[in-house]
Write a protein that holds these residues in place. Structure first.
Motif, short mmCIF file in Angstrom:
data_model
loop_
_atom_site.label_atom_id
_atom_site.label_comp_id
_atom_site.label_asym_id
_atom_site.label_seq_id
_atom_site.Cartn_x
_atom_site.Cartn_y
_atom_site.Cartn_z
N UNK A 17 55.97 32.45 3.37
CA UNK A 17 56.95 31.36 3.18
C UNK A 17 56.72 30.25 4.21
N UNK A 18 56.30 30.62 5.42
CA UNK A 18 55.97 29.63 6.44
C UNK A 18 54.80 28.76 5.98
N UNK A 19 53.78 29.40 5.41
CA UNK A 19 52.64 28.65 4.89
C UNK A 19 53.04 27.70 3.78
N UNK A 20 53.96 28.13 2.92
CA UNK A 20 54.44 27.25 1.84
C UNK A 20 55.25 26.08 2.41
N UNK A 21 56.04 26.34 3.44
CA UNK A 21 56.79 25.25 4.08
C UNK A 21 55.85 24.25 4.74
N UNK A 22 54.80 24.76 5.37
CA UNK A 22 53.81 23.87 5.99
C UNK A 22 53.09 23.04 4.92
N UNK A 23 52.81 23.65 3.78
CA UNK A 23 52.19 22.90 2.69
C UNK A 23 53.11 21.80 2.20
N UNK A 24 54.41 22.09 2.13
CA UNK A 24 55.38 21.06 1.73
C UNK A 24 55.41 19.91 2.74
N UNK A 25 55.35 20.25 4.02
CA UNK A 25 55.31 19.20 5.06
C UNK A 25 54.07 18.34 4.87
N UNK A 26 52.93 18.96 4.65
CA UNK A 26 51.69 18.21 4.46
C UNK A 26 51.75 17.31 3.24
N UNK A 27 52.28 17.81 2.14
CA UNK A 27 52.36 17.02 0.91
C UNK A 27 53.29 15.82 1.10
N UNK A 28 54.46 16.06 1.70
CA UNK A 28 55.43 14.97 1.90
C UNK A 28 54.87 13.93 2.87
N UNK A 29 54.28 14.37 3.96
CA UNK A 29 53.72 13.42 4.94
C UNK A 29 52.57 12.62 4.34
N UNK A 30 51.73 13.27 3.56
CA UNK A 30 50.62 12.57 2.92
C UNK A 30 51.15 11.56 1.90
N UNK A 31 52.15 11.95 1.12
CA UNK A 31 52.74 11.02 0.16
C UNK A 31 53.36 9.81 0.87
N UNK A 32 54.03 10.05 1.98
CA UNK A 32 54.61 8.95 2.75
C UNK A 32 53.53 8.02 3.28
N UNK A 33 52.40 8.60 3.70
CA UNK A 33 51.29 7.79 4.20
C UNK A 33 50.67 6.96 3.08
N UNK A 34 50.42 7.60 1.95
CA UNK A 34 49.78 6.91 0.82
C UNK A 34 50.69 5.82 0.27
N UNK A 35 51.98 6.10 0.18
CA UNK A 35 52.93 5.12 -0.36
C UNK A 35 53.38 4.10 0.68
N UNK A 36 52.92 4.26 1.92
CA UNK A 36 53.22 3.35 3.02
C UNK A 36 54.73 3.14 3.20
N UNK A 37 55.45 4.26 3.28
CA UNK A 37 56.90 4.18 3.46
C UNK A 37 57.22 3.90 4.92
N UNK A 38 58.42 3.42 5.15
CA UNK A 38 58.87 3.14 6.51
C UNK A 38 59.01 4.46 7.28
N UNK A 39 58.79 4.43 8.59
CA UNK A 39 58.92 5.66 9.39
C UNK A 39 60.28 6.34 9.25
N UNK A 40 61.34 5.56 9.11
CA UNK A 40 62.67 6.17 8.96
C UNK A 40 62.78 6.95 7.65
N UNK A 41 62.21 6.42 6.60
CA UNK A 41 62.22 7.12 5.30
C UNK A 41 61.40 8.41 5.42
N UNK A 42 60.25 8.32 6.05
CA UNK A 42 59.43 9.52 6.26
C UNK A 42 60.16 10.55 7.09
N UNK A 43 60.89 10.10 8.11
CA UNK A 43 61.66 11.01 8.94
C UNK A 43 62.74 11.72 8.12
N UNK A 44 63.42 10.98 7.28
CA UNK A 44 64.47 11.58 6.44
C UNK A 44 63.86 12.60 5.47
N UNK A 45 62.76 12.25 4.84
CA UNK A 45 62.15 13.17 3.88
C UNK A 45 61.64 14.44 4.57
#
Length: 137
Positions: A17-45
């Motif tokens: 489950x830890x590995x799955x949570x880490x994968x979710x972190x990676x996917x969300x952070x990568x999506x925030x990077x690709x979509x060029x979201x504001x740091x506050x939005x990335x922090x909330x997500x």
């Protein structure tokens, strides 16, 4: 009486489950990077991912997810190219994520503790197969 025993799966292991949570972190952070979201939005997500992981992980793993969420947030969303810095704003985000993770993990652990105290079959009863049992009236 029906047995409440079920076959264990890999997701019963906290490490998986830890590995799955880490994968979710990676996917969300990568999506925030690709979509060029504001740091506050990335922090909330990423905070939402950390809080969600607290429901399924032991507290020590939840805090580890928060620290890696901060690293991905800092390296991919706030700064460019994976650069980690320890400026005041970066450390504030780290503190916020760890605080939220600690509170969420504490709340989730309390809920799990209350559920364990509710009456139900014991471990031995749940593991004992109920072959040929009948209800007598």
């Amino acid at each position: 009486m029906t047995s409440s025993y079920r076959t264990p799966t890999l997701t019963d292991l906290p490490e998986v489950r830890f590995g799955l949570a880490e994968a979710a972190v990676l996917v969300v952070a990568t999506a925030c990077h690709v979509l060029d979201v504001a740091p506050r939005v990335g922090l909330v997500l990423l905070t939402l991912v950390v809080v969600g992981s607290a429901a399924y992980l032991p507290p020590r793993f939840t805090v580890a997810v928060a620290v890696s969420a901060w690293a991905f947030l800092t390296g991919l969303v706030v700064h460019v190219g994976g650069q980690l810095t320890f400026r005041a704003a970066d450390l504030d985000r780290l503190g916020l994520l760890v605080l939220v993770a600690s509170l969420a993990a504490s709340g989730a652990a309390s809920v799990r503790h209350v559920r364990r105290r509710q009456p139900g079959p014991s471990y031995a009863e749940a593991r004992t197969p109920r072959v040929g049992s009948s209800v007598r009236g």
